[in-house]
Design a protein around this motif. Structure first.
Motif, PDB file in Angstrom:
ATOM      1  N   GLN A   1       2.986 -63.878  43.371  1.00  0.00           N
ATOM      2  CA  GLN A   1       1.986 -63.039  42.682  1.00  0.00           C
ATOM      3  C   GLN A   1       2.536 -61.642  42.423  1.00  0.00           C
ATOM      4  OE1 GLN A   1      -0.986 -63.597  45.675  1.00  0.00           O
ATOM      5  NE2 GLN A   1      -1.824 -65.444  44.730  1.00  0.00           N
ATOM      6  N   LEU A   2       3.247 -61.105  43.410  1.00  0.00           N
ATOM      7  CA  LEU A   2       3.788 -59.745  43.230  1.00  0.00           C
ATOM      8  C   LEU A   2       4.927 -59.716  42.215  1.00  0.00           C
ATOM      9  CD1 LEU A   2       4.005 -57.516  46.425  1.00  0.00           C
ATOM     10  CD2 LEU A   2       2.760 -57.125  44.302  1.00  0.00           C
ATOM     11  N   ILE A   3       5.720 -60.786  42.157  1.00  0.00           N
ATOM     12  CA  ILE A   3       6.807 -60.818  41.163  1.00  0.00           C
ATOM     13  C   ILE A   3       6.219 -60.605  39.766  1.00  0.00           C
ATOM     14  CG2 ILE A   3       8.490 -62.320  40.006  1.00  0.00           C
ATOM     15  CD1 ILE A   3       9.176 -63.489  42.782  1.00  0.00           C
ATOM     16  N   LYS A   4       5.103 -61.255  39.514  1.00  0.00           N
ATOM     17  CA  LYS A   4       4.459 -61.113  38.205  1.00  0.00           C
ATOM     18  C   LYS A   4       4.044 -59.662  37.943  1.00  0.00           C
ATOM     19  CE  LYS A   4       2.020 -61.722  34.547  1.00  0.00           C
ATOM     20  NZ  LYS A   4       2.553 -62.128  33.281  1.00  0.00           N
ATOM     21  N   TYR A   5       3.302 -59.075  38.869  1.00  0.00           N
ATOM     22  CA  TYR A   5       2.802 -57.712  38.652  1.00  0.00           C
ATOM     23  C   TYR A   5       3.935 -56.697  38.598  1.00  0.00           C
ATOM     24  CZ  TYR A   5      -2.142 -58.803  39.179  1.00  0.00           C
ATOM     25  OH  TYR A   5      -3.402 -59.275  38.969  1.00  0.00           O
ATOM     26  N   GLU A   6       4.875 -56.835  39.509  1.00  0.00           N
ATOM     27  CA  GLU A   6       5.955 -55.843  39.569  1.00  0.00           C
ATOM     28  C   GLU A   6       6.860 -55.951  38.346  1.00  0.00           C
ATOM     29  OE1 GLU A   6       5.974 -53.402  41.674  1.00  0.00           O
ATOM     30  OE2 GLU A   6       4.447 -54.109  43.062  1.00  0.00           O
ATOM     31  N   SER A   7       6.977 -57.156  37.773  1.00  0.00           N
ATOM     32  CA  SER A   7       7.779 -57.301  36.545  1.00  0.00           C
ATOM     33  C   SER A   7       7.121 -56.521  35.415  1.00  0.00           C
ATOM     34  CB  SER A   7       7.897 -58.779  36.140  1.00  0.00           C
ATOM     35  OG  SER A   7       8.580 -59.489  37.129  1.00  0.00           O
ATOM     36  N   ASN A   8       5.819 -56.708  35.244  1.00  0.00           N
ATOM     37  CA  ASN A   8       5.142 -55.972  34.171  1.00  0.00           C
ATOM     38  C   ASN A   8       5.141 -54.471  34.448  1.00  0.00           C
ATOM     39  OD1 ASN A   8       4.765 -58.111  32.517  1.00  0.00           O
ATOM     40  ND2 ASN A   8       2.567 -58.325  32.826  1.00  0.00           N
ATOM     41  N   LYS A   9       5.054 -54.104  35.720  1.00  0.00           N
ATOM     42  CA  LYS A   9       5.130 -52.671  36.045  1.00  0.00           C
ATOM     43  C   LYS A   9       6.490 -52.108  35.628  1.00  0.00           C
ATOM     44  CE  LYS A   9       6.766 -50.720  39.617  1.00  0.00           C
ATOM     45  NZ  LYS A   9       7.137 -50.490  41.017  1.00  0.00           N
ATOM     46  N   GLN A  10       7.568 -52.838  35.974  1.00  0.00           N
ATOM     47  CA  GLN A  10       8.918 -52.363  35.612  1.00  0.00           C
ATOM     48  C   GLN A  10       9.035 -52.186  34.111  1.00  0.00           C
ATOM     49  OE1 GLN A  10      11.773 -51.463  37.070  1.00  0.00           O
ATOM     50  NE2 GLN A  10      10.936 -51.681  39.126  1.00  0.00           N
ATOM     51  N   LEU A  11       8.550 -53.196  33.353  1.00  0.00           N
ATOM     52  CA  LEU A  11       8.691 -53.138  31.893  1.00  0.00           C
ATOM     53  C   LEU A  11       7.872 -51.981  31.326  1.00  0.00           C
ATOM     54  CD1 LEU A  11       8.532 -56.985  31.124  1.00  0.00           C
ATOM     55  CD2 LEU A  11      10.548 -55.508  31.060  1.00  0.00           C
ATOM     56  N   ALA A  12       6.632 -51.846  31.796  1.00  0.00           N
ATOM     57  CA  ALA A  12       5.774 -50.746  31.318  1.00  0.00           C
ATOM     58  C   ALA A  12       6.397 -49.400  31.683  1.00  0.00           C
ATOM     59  CB  ALA A  12       4.379 -50.878  31.925  1.00  0.00           C
ATOM     60  N   MET A  13       7.001 -49.357  32.863  1.00  0.00           N
ATOM     61  CA  MET A  13       7.612 -48.117  33.343  1.00  0.00           C
ATOM     62  C   MET A  13       8.796 -47.719  32.452  1.00  0.00           C
ATOM     63  SD  MET A  13       8.509 -47.546  37.323  1.00  0.00           S
ATOM     64  CE  MET A  13      10.083 -48.361  37.363  1.00  0.00           C
TER      65      MET A  13
ATOM     66  N   TYR B   1       2.980 -48.511  25.028  1.00  0.00           N
ATOM     67  CA  TYR B   1       2.805 -49.958  25.182  1.00  0.00           C
ATOM     68  C   TYR B   1       1.335 -50.321  25.017  1.00  0.00           C
ATOM     69  CZ  TYR B   1       1.538 -48.699  30.009  1.00  0.00           C
ATOM     70  OH  TYR B   1       0.944 -48.133  31.100  1.00  0.00           O
ATOM     71  N   GLY B   2       1.127 -51.503  24.416  1.00  0.00           N
ATOM     72  CA  GLY B   2      -0.238 -52.014  24.250  1.00  0.00           C
ATOM     73  C   GLY B   2      -0.280 -53.467  24.654  1.00  0.00           C
ATOM     74  N   GLY B   3      -1.298 -54.168  24.199  1.00  0.00           N
ATOM     75  CA  GLY B   3      -1.419 -55.589  24.517  1.00  0.00           C
ATOM     76  C   GLY B   3      -2.294 -55.818  25.732  1.00  0.00           C
ATOM     77  N   SER B   4      -2.601 -57.081  25.940  1.00  0.00           N
ATOM     78  CA  SER B   4      -3.587 -57.417  26.970  1.00  0.00           C
ATOM     79  C   SER B   4      -2.990 -57.437  28.371  1.00  0.00           C
ATOM     80  CB  SER B   4      -4.194 -58.789  26.661  1.00  0.00           C
ATOM     81  OG  SER B   4      -3.183 -59.765  26.737  1.00  0.00           O
ATOM     82  N   CYS B   5      -1.661 -57.251  28.508  1.00  0.00           N
ATOM     83  CA  CYS B   5      -1.059 -57.459  29.828  1.00  0.00           C
ATOM     84  C   CYS B   5      -0.710 -56.177  30.574  1.00  0.00           C
ATOM     85  CB  CYS B   5       0.184 -58.325  29.689  1.00  0.00           C
ATOM     86  SG  CYS B   5      -0.155 -59.878  28.851  1.00  0.00           S
ATOM     87  N   PHE B   6       0.099 -55.320  29.957  1.00  0.00           N
ATOM     88  CA  PHE B   6       0.648 -54.187  30.720  1.00  0.00           C
ATOM     89  C   PHE B   6      -0.445 -53.295  31.319  1.00  0.00           C
ATOM     90  CE2 PHE B   6       5.164 -53.819  28.679  1.00  0.00           C
ATOM     91  CZ  PHE B   6       5.469 -55.058  29.195  1.00  0.00           C
ATOM     92  N   SER B   7      -1.382 -52.836  30.480  1.00  0.00           N
ATOM     93  CA  SER B   7      -2.407 -51.904  30.985  1.00  0.00           C
ATOM     94  C   SER B   7      -3.262 -52.584  32.040  1.00  0.00           C
ATOM     95  CB  SER B   7      -3.318 -51.434  29.857  1.00  0.00           C
ATOM     96  OG  SER B   7      -2.573 -50.800  28.886  1.00  0.00           O
ATOM     97  N   LYS B   8      -3.638 -53.817  31.745  1.00  0.00           N
ATOM     98  CA  LYS B   8      -4.517 -54.560  32.655  1.00  0.00           C
ATOM     99  C   LYS B   8      -3.819 -54.810  34.001  1.00  0.00           C
ATOM    100  CE  LYS B   8      -5.050 -59.216  32.176  1.00  0.00           C
ATOM    101  NZ  LYS B   8      -5.083 -59.928  33.448  1.00  0.00           N
ATOM    102  N   ASP B   9      -2.578 -55.253  33.932  1.00  0.00           N
ATOM    103  CA  ASP B   9      -1.870 -55.586  35.174  1.00  0.00           C
ATOM    104  C   ASP B   9      -1.552 -54.329  35.987  1.00  0.00           C
ATOM    105  OD1 ASP B   9      -2.092 -58.137  34.321  1.00  0.00           O
ATOM    106  OD2 ASP B   9       0.030 -58.484  33.931  1.00  0.00           O
TER     107      ASP B   9
END
Ligand code: UGA
Length: 433
Positions: free
Chosen positions: A200-212, A255-263
């Motif tokens: 579960q954390l791999i998913k969130y931390e991946s999107n965090k890294q990309l958004a970052m 960044y936009g889209g349904s994933c980065f901000s939400k996650d």
């Protein structure tokens, strides 16, 4: 090969269903939205995603892919059940798990024994305790497995068949390995079998890294503008260092889209609830909001109130019709009170955009949008826009001025064609300068 049910036929559910059917499994997609199921059954995908419709049709013709609105029908003789329902944010940023809970309860109510529930919906780390309690309360024997998705819109079919990694997490011995076998046949996929919380954390931390990374390059862009540097060259120069890499360093409108901000919001909420610091997460979200304000200010600086802005691009990125949390939509919303805005997009100027932009004229015809405009604001990096004839554009417009949000133009060419140029991470230019 296995029989698999997938609950939820949104973007993730349909791509996963069609992909697994193509690998040889028998897959049945189930959704409460009967109209959507009817469309899918006749081979129509209700959103724009390259290569997906042919893949769905291939699955339907092969007989291995089907869709139903009857959950009980889908679960008959099915051991593997994938949950791919939405987890929208609530007002605190936390993930609203009501659809996931409803799916778990429905599975619990079905007599099929010994099922494996594979959660593809993005769910907060640690939530399996609650899901397990719901299963236990119903005396349901089921294994819970986290199998996060890493599909990017616009390239989801390619991402399914050439995944950067497959992550499967479970807290019972041997279950993750069993689920990983479902994805055998995907070439070169690196596999990580872990506990559920790690997955579960791999998913969130991946999107965090990309958004970052996106927030970081947009932060750099402001300094580039101030000191006369070009952010594209700076990104190229940094990205050549293999420790940094070139991906996700494109400066733009945020960044936009349904994933980065939400996650990011959900991760922040989870961390806050655990009493952990959230400063870095907060800074990324704040930079993205700041970027929006900077973009709007830059466009405002090019025109006077009452004048006409032609907005090119509404989708949150190219190759998708998705306008959820699109920064382009947010820009138009910020402008529409003071200016006449007409917006165009090759595929996203439809009903969803209309609801978000009441009173704004929408068209899929770029020339119609440009007619009489005092500024052409490019917000989505569609390839079509890269190819646009600047000569024809100038003929349509009342005044030649371009705002280049995603950096799709060569500023020299734009200025040479007689336009005033303003962009992100590059000095503004005008033809007389
Ligand atoms: C993202 C991740 O890339 C996927 O791996 C993940 O599975 C997905 O979220 C998800 O969680 O479901 P997606 O939101 O489809 O995929 O789109 P991205 O390609 O990641 O782009 C997100 C936003 O960042 C877009 O607005 C894009 O324009 C922007 N972006 C991206 C930049 O501004 N600069 C970049 O260099 C890259």
């Amino acid at each position: 090969m296995e029989k698999i049910a997938i609950i939820g036929t949104g973007f993730v559910g349909v791509v996963t269903a069609a992909g697994l059917a193509d690998l040889g499994h028998t897959v049945i997609g189930v959704d409460i939205d009967e109209a959507k199921i009817d469309r899918l059954r006749s081979g129509h995908v209700p959103f724009s995603e390259p290569k997906l419709e042919p893949l769905v049709r291939k699955g339907l013709y092969s007989g291995r892919l089907s869709f139903t609105a009857e959950l009980n029908h889908a679960l008959i003789d099915t051991t593997y059940i994938i949950v791919a329902v939405p987890t929208p944010p609530d007002k605190d940023g936390a993930s609203d798990l009501s659809f996931v809970h409803a799916a778990i309860d429905a599975i619990s109510a079905h007599p099929q024994q010994e099922v494996v529930i594979i959660v593809k919906s993005t769910v907060p780390v640690g939530c399996f305790k609650t899901l397990q309690a719901r299963l236990d309360a119903n005396d349901k024997r089921a294994s819970l497995v986290s199998c996060p998705e890493f599909l990017a819109e616009g390239q989801a079919v390619s991402d399914f068949f050439s995944p950067s990694r497959t992550v499967v997490g479970a807290n019972q011995a041997g279950v993750a390995e069993r689920v990983a076998e479902l994805f055998e046949g995907l070439p070169g996929a690196r596999l990580i079998c872990s506990n559920a919380e790690t997955a579960q954390l791999i998913k969130y931390e991946s999107n965090k890294q990309l958004a970052m990374r996106v927030a970081s390059i947009n932060d750099t862009a402001a300094r580039c503008e101030a000191f006369g540097a070009d952010v594209h060259e700076v990104a190229k120069g940094m990205g050549m260092d293999p420790r940094i890499g070139e991906h996700f360093l494109r400066a733009g409108i945020g960044y936009g889209g349904s994933c980065f901000s939400k996650d990011l919001a959900a991760l922040t909420y989870t961390a806050r609830m655990a009493g952990l610091p959230t400063g870095l997460l907060d800074a990324v979200a704040e930079q993205n909001e700041q970027q929006l304000r900077r973009v709007v200010a830059k466009i405002r600086e090019m025109i006077t109130p009452g004048q006409k802005v032609a907005v090119f691009g509404l989708a949150f990125k190219p190759l998708t019709s998705d306008v959820r949390s699109s920064r382009a939509i947010a820009v138009v919303q910020a402008l529409m009170g003071d200016y006449t805005v007409i917006a165009t997009d090759p595929v996203a100027a439809g009903d969803e955009a209309r609801i978000l932009l009441p009173g704004v004229e929408l068209t899929d015809n770029p020339w119609r949008a440009a007619k009489g405009a005092h500024c052409a604001a490019f917000l989505t990096a569609w390839d079509e826009y890269r190819q646009i004839s600047l000569e024809l554009l100038q003929l349509q417009m009342a005044r030649p001025a371009i705002f280049d949000g995603p950096g799709i133009f060569d500023p020299n060419k734009v200025v040479k064609a007689g336009f005033r140029y303003s962009g992100i991470g590059r000095p503004s230019r005008s033809p007389l300068a």
